[in-house]
Design a protein around this motif. Structure first.
Motif, PDB file in Angstrom:
ATOM      1  N   PHE A  83      36.690 137.413  95.852  1.00  0.00           N
ATOM      2  CA  PHE A  83      35.820 136.487  95.129  1.00  0.00           C
ATOM      3  C   PHE A  83      34.487 137.156  94.780  1.00  0.00           C
ATOM      4  CE2 PHE A  83      38.312 132.796  96.686  1.00  0.00           C
ATOM      5  CZ  PHE A  83      38.393 132.111  95.491  1.00  0.00           C
ATOM      6  N   LEU A  84      34.057 138.086  95.650  1.00  0.00           N
ATOM      7  CA  LEU A  84      32.726 138.688  95.463  1.00  0.00           C
ATOM      8  C   LEU A  84      32.626 139.480  94.151  1.00  0.00           C
ATOM      9  CD1 LEU A  84      31.857 139.736  99.111  1.00  0.00           C
ATOM     10  CD2 LEU A  84      30.998 137.778  97.808  1.00  0.00           C
ATOM     11  N   PRO A  85      33.540 140.473  93.925  1.00  0.00           N
ATOM     12  CA  PRO A  85      33.441 141.158  92.636  1.00  0.00           C
ATOM     13  C   PRO A  85      33.632 140.217  91.455  1.00  0.00           C
ATOM     14  CG  PRO A  85      35.400 141.872  93.833  1.00  0.00           C
ATOM     15  CD  PRO A  85      34.581 141.069  94.774  1.00  0.00           C
ATOM     16  N   ALA A  86      34.511 139.212  91.647  1.00  0.00           N
ATOM     17  CA  ALA A  86      34.730 138.269  90.542  1.00  0.00           C
ATOM     18  C   ALA A  86      33.440 137.496  90.252  1.00  0.00           C
ATOM     19  CB  ALA A  86      35.867 137.316  90.897  1.00  0.00           C
ATOM     20  N   LEU A  87      32.750 137.085  91.317  1.00  0.00           N
ATOM     21  CA  LEU A  87      31.497 136.339  91.126  1.00  0.00           C
ATOM     22  C   LEU A  87      30.423 137.230  90.501  1.00  0.00           C
ATOM     23  CD1 LEU A  87      31.187 134.112  94.302  1.00  0.00           C
ATOM     24  CD2 LEU A  87      31.105 133.348  91.928  1.00  0.00           C
ATOM     25  N   ALA A  88      30.409 138.511  90.923  1.00  0.00           N
ATOM     26  CA  ALA A  88      29.429 139.450  90.362  1.00  0.00           C
ATOM     27  C   ALA A  88      29.667 139.580  88.858  1.00  0.00           C
ATOM     28  CB  ALA A  88      29.564 140.806  91.036  1.00  0.00           C
ATOM     29  N   PHE A  89      30.922 139.647  88.502  1.00  0.00           N
ATOM     30  CA  PHE A  89      31.295 139.733  87.100  1.00  0.00           C
ATOM     31  C   PHE A  89      30.847 138.492  86.341  1.00  0.00           C
ATOM     32  CE2 PHE A  89      33.707 143.010  85.294  1.00  0.00           C
ATOM     33  CZ  PHE A  89      34.010 142.534  84.031  1.00  0.00           C
ATOM     34  N   TYR A  90      31.085 137.352  86.969  1.00  0.00           N
ATOM     35  CA  TYR A  90      30.693 136.075  86.360  1.00  0.00           C
ATOM     36  C   TYR A  90      29.183 136.067  86.097  1.00  0.00           C
ATOM     37  CZ  TYR A  90      29.591 131.103  86.072  1.00  0.00           C
ATOM     38  OH  TYR A  90      29.105 129.896  85.680  1.00  0.00           O
ATOM     39  N   LEU A 102      30.011 127.397  86.786  1.00  0.00           N
ATOM     40  CA  LEU A 102      30.402 128.026  88.051  1.00  0.00           C
ATOM     41  C   LEU A 102      31.588 127.293  88.673  1.00  0.00           C
ATOM     42  CD1 LEU A 102      29.755 130.263  90.073  1.00  0.00           C
ATOM     43  CD2 LEU A 102      28.242 128.677  91.239  1.00  0.00           C
ATOM     44  N   ALA A 103      31.548 125.963  88.602  1.00  0.00           N
ATOM     45  CA  ALA A 103      32.624 125.171  89.216  1.00  0.00           C
ATOM     46  C   ALA A 103      33.956 125.467  88.524  1.00  0.00           C
ATOM     47  CB  ALA A 103      32.286 123.697  89.118  1.00  0.00           C
ATOM     48  N   ASP A 104      33.934 125.531  87.185  1.00  0.00           N
ATOM     49  CA  ASP A 104      35.174 125.826  86.443  1.00  0.00           C
ATOM     50  C   ASP A 104      35.684 127.215  86.811  1.00  0.00           C
ATOM     51  OD1 ASP A 104      34.972 123.432  85.002  1.00  0.00           O
ATOM     52  OD2 ASP A 104      33.554 124.359  83.626  1.00  0.00           O
TER      53      ASP A 104
END
Lengths: 347, 351, 222
Positions: A290-297, A311-313
């Motif tokens: 989730f961390l790299p994905a969130l960083a990407f987001y 963020l929720a979506d």
């Protein structure tokens, strides 16, 4: 009990599932964005649009001046329609419908509403022609000598124009009309800009109508249209194909470790207990993905490239993909475990 | 021997049909995305000289067409630095303003910093006019209204192909006029703004020079026309969205290939061992794996043909490179795996 | 064919582990000889056969074939030697269970460059000699233990190698089958060919005329 080889394989799978997570998030965001763009909205407004309706008599309704602050509200488009009168009003300082006018050439024969028109409540209008010479006639030269003195005809539009409505014969400067219509459509690039206008309307007898995007049928149509665009179709189907590849990868992982599975089984392991024992470090790693994905987001959000998903979506899409990854892992394990029971492991 | 190994490799394919089809789909899609991305990249980044530029849209808000000298001077100042614009004229109707030019010629009027449009070399072009090979003339100078330009054939090293995506054809007479500072104002003074509108809509300003961008959008002051900056999401989309997507997809594909190859090697260890013991060398064993990437390549080409994507620009080149890379990577992995001492150790362990 | 090993040692090394599998083994083998190498498990028999069969080249000392240093051979030359000179038989038969008997037996012929037609002819003839002619298209997993071992032997004999290296060829067989297999191998021998058997069950076999060697912890005793 894990072998070095198995652990290395799990690490490879973990890197793959992290890639898969980000790929799916990117692809689904792009597809949803494309679907929203493909959604058939009234007058070709963006998917941010809001629609309002009121049953008030014309005298009771707000006027444009009461709704709009001409100094502040420069990034919105407001379309007003009075169905009974057949009058449409337009306030479009951001030139949402004006940009294509430049493509016609021959300047001086027509023009669009200017800020001065709105400020000075000029009695300017766009004439609506209900029969076009051909489907492509969107803009036709204005008649600069109208019958009614003091009125300014800006240009003429035909049935293929975005603003065309069969019930109206002309589109007036909204600020020149004495009041707003019974139906209103609002749009802006930044949805936050619409909030203030929404509050004013709701406080003055207007009810918000469900958006076209709330309809499931519209979504299916939009999905169909989206899939006709090669790029969004590629992104989404690639994410799906990678899920399939991942399943195959998982099957290979368990098949090539049948010896390990067999040892677990021989020493009292059952399907789920062995699965738990073998994959728990992987599951922790999967959560960390989730961390790299969130960083990407965060990065894309910063660049304003993530306008559709909040963020929720985003987290919802990630959770669904993570769940899918877990399911692929479990199902492939169960399949290999079951086949091992029938055939015996190749030890 | 080699042929036999290839045949045996083909026989192995039947055991991995789903792998092959999925890999094929992924490769074909990646090729398409890469071609599409490269196309946009070329359009947005390379044509823009690698610089982020802002573009604009123009809406007429007045029936008046008179352009003031003041406005033209302002535009000239804006185009003096960090900005570029151009207009294309078809001279076939004998446009009297440019009658000094042959009637069948297409005229490109270029103003500002040509390097922003990827025109190289951009230095020393201002105040000069060039004709291409289809435009024959012996004239040394070209006179337009009150302006005079030296008129020569296009220099060999001058790359104009990136200018508004033009395809330079030898049979089409073309004239390129590079305007020096203040020449635009002289050329368009007291003219209807039809030609000026082209310059305005084609203007690109370096995004980092926000003062210039704002000066440009304020040009019409909403009296003649409205100029709004266009959202330029394409470059950002390419850099932050499509590029990571393609990179991650390629990584995932490579990892899949690693896992597949390792699994196949493990599955085939006994077979490979026996072949090795009975005289097979590493080259022969490598050949046994060749049908897999080759088949994936063939299927990818077939899929792209079925989808009729060959006419898509750059796709043949991108596909050739991707598939070549794929075959090399696959064979390299098998080669390395077979070279590893562990392979021999495992043969010993098995034997 | 003369095989010579002079002071050959082989040490297996892992990160924190080192084990000497062969320790200065010297040996000379001539055509027509029958060699029996016995010794307990882990004494280095398989290692010795792997070196002799040109599978393992990670040794110290000298190993030569007809005077040619084996280490000087290129990869391709070693592959050719494995194909033409040596034939290996293993304890677990080393058969490809999912392939037909034909596919199993023809492997050495592939690398000898025979056409498919010749491969079929030679394999069929060899299988007929071993009374397996009817099983050409069967898969090894459908055969009995004795038949499977015969398939493994057919694969070695089909290309008529000069040296047969048999690593524990009898351990999975009952006494009757052991004698059967041994006689098959001995029938094949001529003055130009030699047979080297490594086993830890030497006592239970009717072996006569064999030069007996014993390996103990990597050291050879005649």
């Amino acid at each position: 009990m894990q072998s070095m080889r198995f652990r290395n394989q799990l690490i490879l799978c973990l890197i793959s599932s992290t890639c898969l997570l980000i790929i799916t998030a990117l692809a689904s965001q792009y597809t949803v964005g494309s679907m929203l763009k493909a959604t058939d909205t009234p007058f070709g407004l963006s998917y941010h649009y809001l629609e309002y309706k009121t049953d008030q008599s014309p005298a009771e309704r707000l006027s444009a001046d009461q709704l709009l602050d001409l100094q502040q509200d420069t990034d919105v488009t407001v379309i007003s329609l009075d169905e009974t009168e057949g009058v449409m009003g337009l306030y479009d300082p951001r030139m949402y419908y004006g940009g294509v006018a430049a493509a016609i050439g021959l300047y001086g024969n027509y023009r669009y509403f200017s800020m001065d028109d709105y400020r000075e409540h000029t009695d300017a209008y766009i004439k609506v022609r209900h029969t076009a010479d051909d489907g492509s006639s969107i803009y036709i030269y204005a008649d600069k000598n109208p019958y009614v003195k003091g009125r300014i005809e800006l240009l003429q539009i035909g049935p293929s124009a975005l603003l065309y409505d069969s019930r109206v014969d002309e589109i007036d400067n909204l600020t020149a009309l004495s009041n707003l219509g019974s139906r209103l459509w609002l749009d802006a690039d930044d949805p936050a800009q619409l909030n203030a206008l929404s509050q004013t309307l709701e406080a003055n007898g207007y009810r918000r109508q469900p958006a076209a995007t709330a309809d499931l049928g519209t979504w299916f149509t939009a999905l169909g249209q989206t899939f006709r665009q090669a790029r969004s179709a590629s992104l989404l189907t690639l994410a799906l194909a990678f899920n399939l590849l991942f399943i195959l990868m998982m099957l290979v992982l368990w098949q090539s470790n049948q010896k390990l599975l067999y040892l677990h089984k021989q020493n009292g392991g059952r399907c789920f207990s062995s699965f738990r024992t073998l994959v728990w470090p992987y599951l922790i790693g999967q959560l960390l993905a989730f961390l790299p994905a969130l960083a990407f987001y965060g990065l894309l959000r910063q660049q304003d490239l993530w306008p559709v998903f909040g963020l929720a979506d985003f987290l919802l899409v990630c959770c669904l993909q993570q769940l899918a990854i877990f399911l692929w892992l479990l199902l492939s394990f169960m399949l290999v475990w079951k086949r091992m029971k029938h055939q015996g492991a190749k030890v | 021997m080699f042929l036999t190994n290839l045949k045996l490799g083909l026989k192995d394919l039947s055991r991995m049909k789903l792998w092959l089809l999925t890999l094929t789909y992924c490769l074909a899609t990646l090729c398409y995305l890469l071609a599409a991305g490269l196309g946009s990249w070329q359009q947005e980044v390379i044509l823009g000289g690698g610089l982020k530029v802002t573009r604009f849209s123009l809406t007429p808000v007045s029936f008046d067409t008179g352009v003031t000298t003041d406005l033209l001077n302002q535009l000239d100042d804006i185009l003096a630095d960090h900005a570029f614009s151009y207009a294309v004229l078809d001279n076939q109707d004998g446009n009297s303003t440019f009658s000094a030019i042959r009637q069948d010629a297409t005229i490109y009027l270029v103003a500002g910093d040509a390097s922003l449009a990827g025109i190289k070399p951009a230095e020393g072009l201002a105040g000069q006019a060039y004709y291409n090979s289809a435009y024959s003339t012996t004239a040394k100078n070209l006179r337009l209204r009150d302006l005079t330009f030296t008129f020569t054939s296009l220099p060999a090293g001058l790359d104009l192909s990136t200018l508004n995506g033009l395809s330079q054809t030898d049979d089409q007479a073309e004239v390129y006029i590079f305007l020096a500072p203040q020449q635009l104002a002289v050329l368009l003074d007291k003219q209807p703004y039809d030609l000026l509108a082209q310059f305005l809509t084609n203007t690109r300003i370096l995004s980092q020079d926000q003062a210039r961008v704002q000066a440009f959008t304020g040009l019409g002051s909403q009296t003649l026309f409205d100029i709004s900056p266009l959202a330029n999401d394409e470059t950002l989309f390419l850099v932050y969205y499509l590029a990571p997507f393609i990179l991650l997809s390629s990584l995932l594909l490579a990892l899949t290939l690693v896992v597949l190859t390792r699994a196949r090697l493990a599955d085939m260890l006994r077979t490979l061992t026996l072949h090795y013991l009975h005289g097979g060398d590493r080259l022969a064993l490598n050949l046994r794996f060749l049908p897999v990437p080759l088949t994936v390549c063939l299927l990818t080409l077939l899929l792209l043909s079925l989808l009729r994507l060959w006419s898509y620009p750059r796709l043949p080149l991108v596909t050739s490179l991707v598939l070549l890379g794929f075959v090399l990577l696959a064979e390299l992995m098998v080669f390395v795996a077979l070279r590893q001492k562990s392979f021999i150790n495992r043969i010993r362990a098995e034997g | 064919m003369k095989l010579t090993l002079r002071q050959v040692s082989r040490i297996y090394r892992r990160r924190h582990f080192e084990k000497s599998a062969l320790d200065k083994v010297s040996l000379s083998i001539r055509s027509g000889e029958r060699i029996l190498i016995s010794g307990p498990s882990g004494s280095g028999k398989t290692t010795l056969l792997n070196i002799m069969g040109l599978i393992d080249t990670d040794y110290s000392g000298l190993y030569s074939l007809d005077g040619q240093d084996a280490r000087e051979l290129s990869g391709r030359q070693r592959a050719a030697c494995r194909n033409r000179i040596f034939g290996c038989i293993f304890q677990d038969y080393a058969l490809l269970e999912n392939e037909s008997v034909f596919e199993n037996v023809r492997i050495p012929l592939i690398y000898a460059g025979y056409s498919l037609r010749d491969q079929r002819r030679l394999v069929q003839a060899q299988l007929d000699r071993l009374e397996l002619g009817a099983y050409l298209r069967q898969r090894p997993r459908d055969l009995s233990g004795g038949q499977r071992q015969r398939v493994a032997i057919a694969r070695v004999l089909v290309h008529q190698p000069a040296v047969i290296l048999a690593d524990e060829p009898f351990s999975a067989l009952d006494p009757a089958l052991r004698r059967d297999v041994l006689s098959l191998l001995e029938q094949y021998l001529t003055p130009e060919r030699c047979l080297i058997i490594a086993t830890h069950q030497a006592d239970s076999l009717p072996l006569s005329g064999y030069r007996r060697l014993t390996l103990t912890e990597g050291q050879l005793q005649a």
